[in-house]
Design a protein around this motif. Structure first.
Motif, PDB file in Angstrom:
ATOM      1  N   THR A 107       0.952  -0.963   0.149  1.00  0.00           N
ATOM      2  CA  THR A 107      -0.083   0.178  -0.019  1.00  0.00           C
ATOM      3  C   THR A 107       0.685   1.405   0.088  1.00  0.00           C
ATOM      4  O   THR A 107       1.966   1.199   0.567  1.00  0.00           O
ATOM      5  N   SER A 109      -0.024   4.392   1.027  1.00  0.00           N
ATOM      6  CA  SER A 109      -0.104   5.084   2.169  1.00  0.00           C
ATOM      7  C   SER A 109      -0.890   4.400   3.213  1.00  0.00           C
ATOM      8  O   SER A 109      -1.124   3.227   3.209  1.00  0.00           O
ATOM      9  N   LEU A 110      -1.023   5.046   4.387  1.00  0.00           N
ATOM     10  CA  LEU A 110      -1.674   4.256   5.662  1.00  0.00           C
ATOM     11  C   LEU A 110      -3.159   4.735   5.553  1.00  0.00           C
ATOM     12  O   LEU A 110      -3.921   4.524   6.655  1.00  0.00           O
ATOM     13  N   ASP A 111      -3.839   5.558   4.739  1.00  0.00           N
ATOM     14  CA  ASP A 111      -5.202   5.627   4.565  1.00  0.00           C
ATOM     15  C   ASP A 111      -6.029   4.370   4.742  1.00  0.00           C
ATOM     16  O   ASP A 111      -5.653   3.196   4.327  1.00  0.00           O
ATOM     17  N   THR A 112      -7.104   4.574   5.599  1.00  0.00           N
ATOM     18  CA  THR A 112      -7.780   3.328   5.726  1.00  0.00           C
ATOM     19  C   THR A 112      -8.372   2.785   4.457  1.00  0.00           C
ATOM     20  O   THR A 112      -8.400   1.529   4.280  1.00  0.00           O
ATOM     21  N   SER A 113      -8.768   3.625   3.490  1.00  0.00           N
ATOM     22  CA  SER A 113      -9.257   2.938   2.021  1.00  0.00           C
ATOM     23  C   SER A 113      -8.069   2.114   1.450  1.00  0.00           C
ATOM     24  O   SER A 113      -8.506   0.756   0.895  1.00  0.00           O
ATOM     25  N   ALA A 114      -6.692   2.686   1.590  1.00  0.00           N
ATOM     26  CA  ALA A 114      -5.551   1.715   1.096  1.00  0.00           C
ATOM     27  C   ALA A 114      -5.485   0.236   1.612  1.00  0.00           C
ATOM     28  O   ALA A 114      -5.162  -0.570   1.105  1.00  0.00           O
ATOM     29  N   GLU A 116      -7.755  -1.205   3.366  1.00  0.00           N
ATOM     30  CA  GLU A 116      -9.048  -2.023   3.079  1.00  0.00           C
ATOM     31  C   GLU A 116      -8.740  -2.595   1.770  1.00  0.00           C
ATOM     32  O   GLU A 116      -8.922  -3.965   1.415  1.00  0.00           O
ATOM     33  N   HIS A 138      -6.399   4.311  11.719  1.00  0.00           N
ATOM     34  CA  HIS A 138      -7.854   4.428  11.886  1.00  0.00           C
ATOM     35  C   HIS A 138      -8.350   2.961  11.317  1.00  0.00           C
ATOM     36  O   HIS A 138      -7.948   2.440  10.457  1.00  0.00           O
ATOM     37  N   SER A 140     -12.033   0.770  10.327  1.00  0.00           N
ATOM     38  CA  SER A 140     -13.239   0.905   9.827  1.00  0.00           C
ATOM     39  C   SER A 140     -14.019  -0.319   9.678  1.00  0.00           C
ATOM     40  O   SER A 140     -13.658  -1.327   9.891  1.00  0.00           O
ATOM     41  N   GLU A 197       1.605   9.179  13.863  1.00  0.00           N
ATOM     42  CA  GLU A 197       0.630   8.610  13.206  1.00  0.00           C
ATOM     43  C   GLU A 197       1.047   6.937  13.395  1.00  0.00           C
ATOM     44  O   GLU A 197       0.184   6.016  13.352  1.00  0.00           O
TER      45      GLU A 197
END
Length: 341
Positions: A107, A109-114, A116, A138, A140, A197
Motif C-alpha cells: 500500500t 499510504s496508511l489511509d483506511t481505504s488503502a 482496506e 484508523h 473501519s 501517526e
C-alpha cells in the motif's frame, strides 16, 4: 437478513464458474491461483464468469480438494525500508518451513481505504491468514469485517477487536536509549521522533519523555521526522545550532544517519560534542561513522513469531488472541560518550 438469503440461495461455487465458462474446475482453480499455463482466452472466459456470478476468488483455493490454500498474506508499505525487508524475510522463511506460500499486498499510504484495498486483495487471493505489517491509524467497518473473516496478526501494537498482536516494547526501547545517555552524564536528551501517526513512534516518544520526567530532567521540545535520512538531516541542522544539545535519541537508525551527517557539516563532533542513539540496529548501523549506538529490534524473528501466532489462529479460530510483547536490547557502539567537559 443476509443469513436468511444465504439459507435460501446457495452461493456460487467453482463448479458453477466452470460450467458458465465451459471449462473444468481444475482450469478455474489454475486461473484464480495465477497459474502461468493457462491460455489468455481461457483466462478471460473464467474471469468473466467469476464476475457474472459474483464468485469471490478466495472461495477458489478453499474449494480445492485439500480445502486449504496453504498461503498467507502480508500487508506492507511500498516504500523501501531495511526493517520491513527483514520482517518480510522472517515471515517468508517461517511460512516456507511450515509449508505455506506468501502473497504480499503493498500500500502506498496508511489511509483506511488503502489498507482496506490491500486486505480485500489478499482475501480475494484466498489467503488463510494475514500479517498486517502497517499501523492501523484508523479502523473501519470494512477492515474489522475482513479481520474477523481472516485470522490476522499485527506487528506494531495496533489492532482491531479480532486481530492478534505481536510487537516490540517500543516504550522500553526509548527508556533504554534515554537512560543510557543520562547514565553517561548528560543533563537531558533531545529527541527526533518518528511520524506520530505510527504507534511505535508515539510509544517511543512517551518512553523518552517519561524517562526524563522520572529522572527530574528538563524535557526539550521533540522534533519530528518521517523515518527517512533526509528528515534526520533536516533536524540535525536544527540540533547542531543549539549550543546546549549534548545528547540526541533518534527514533530510527536511518534518521540517525542523517542527524550525524548534519552535525558533522556544522562542525559538531559525534560523540565528542553530541552523542547520538538510534533504534533498529539495521545492518548499516555498525558501519556508520562512528558506529551507531542503537536499540536492536529482532525484525526477522518478529516476522517468524507473527507466522507462529497466525498459524495458531488458523488452526483454532475460536482461541482468544493473546498479545506477545518482545523486549529490545541496547547495542553500545562509538556514537555515545560522556558530555563535553
Amino acid at each position: 437478513m443476509g443469513r436468511q438469503k444465504a439459507a435460501t440461495k446457495r452461493p456460487p461455487g467453482m463448479t458453477d464458474v466452470a460450467k458458465a465458462a465451459g471449462v473444468s474446475a481444475q482450469t478455474v482453480s489454475r486461473v484464480l491461483s495465477g497459474h502461468p499455463n493457462v491460455q489468455d482466452k481461457t483466462r478471460v472466459k473464467v474471469l468473466a464468469a467469476v464476475e457474472q456470478l459474483g464468485y469471490r476468488r478466495n472461495n477458489a483455493a478453499r474449494a480445492l480438494s485439500s480445502g486449504r490454500s496453504r498461503t498467507l498474506g502480508v500487508v506492507t508499505l511500498q516504500a523501501p525500508s531495511s526493517s520491513r525487508g527483514l520482517v518480510l524475510s522472517g515471515i517468508e522463511s517461517a511460512a516456507r518451513s511450515a509449508g505455506y506460500a506468501v502473497n504480499t499486498a503493498t500500500t502506498a499510504s496508511l489511509d483506511t481505504s488503502a489498507i482496506e484495498a490491500a486486505l480485500s486483495q489478499l482475501a480475494d487471493e484466498g489467503v488463510e491468514g494475514v500479517v498486517l505489517a502497517v499501523p492501523l491509524i484508523h479502523t473501519s467497518h470494512r477492515i474489522e469485517q475482513l479481520t474477523r473473516s481472516l485470522p490476522t496478526v499485527t506487528i506494531d501494537g495496533s489492532r482491531t477487536p479480532a486481530t492478534e498482536i505481536v510487537a516490540v516494547d517500543q516504550a522500553l526501547a526509548a527508556r533504554l536509549a534515554t537512560r543510557h545517555l543520562l547514565d553517561l552524564g548528560h543533563d537531558t536528551v533531545w529527541h527526533v521522533a518518528g511520524p506520530q501517526e505510527w504507534l511505535e513512534a508515539a510509544n517511543r516518544l512517551d518512553g523518552w519523555r517519561g524517562t526524563l520526567e522520572a529522572a527530574g530532567r528538563a524535557v526539550p521540545p521533540p522534533l519530528e521526522g518521517d523515518w527517512s535520512p533526509a528528515s534526520g538531516y533536516r533536524n540535525g541542522l536544527i540540533l547542531g545550532r543549539i549550543p546546549d544539545v549534548t545528547a540526541v535519541f533518534v527514533a530510527g537508525d536511518e534518521m540517525a544517519f542523517g542527524v550525524i551527517k548534519a552535525l558533522y557539516e556544522l562542525g559538531r563532533r559525534v560523540p565528542e560534542d553530541i552523542s547520538v542513539v538510534g533504534v533498529d540496529n539495521i545492518e548499516l548501523a555498525e558501519f556508520c561513522r562512528p558506529p551507531l549506538t542503537t536499540v536492536a529490534q529482532p525484525f526477522a524473528e518478529m516476522g517468524a513469531l507473527a507466522v507462529t501466532h497466525l498459524l495458531r489462529s488458523i488452526a483454532d479460530p475460536a482461541a482468544v488472541p493473546e498479545p506477545e510483547i518482545v523486549e529490545p536490547h541496547l547495542v553500545i557502539r562509538a556514537s555515545t560518550a560522556g558530555p563535553p567537559s
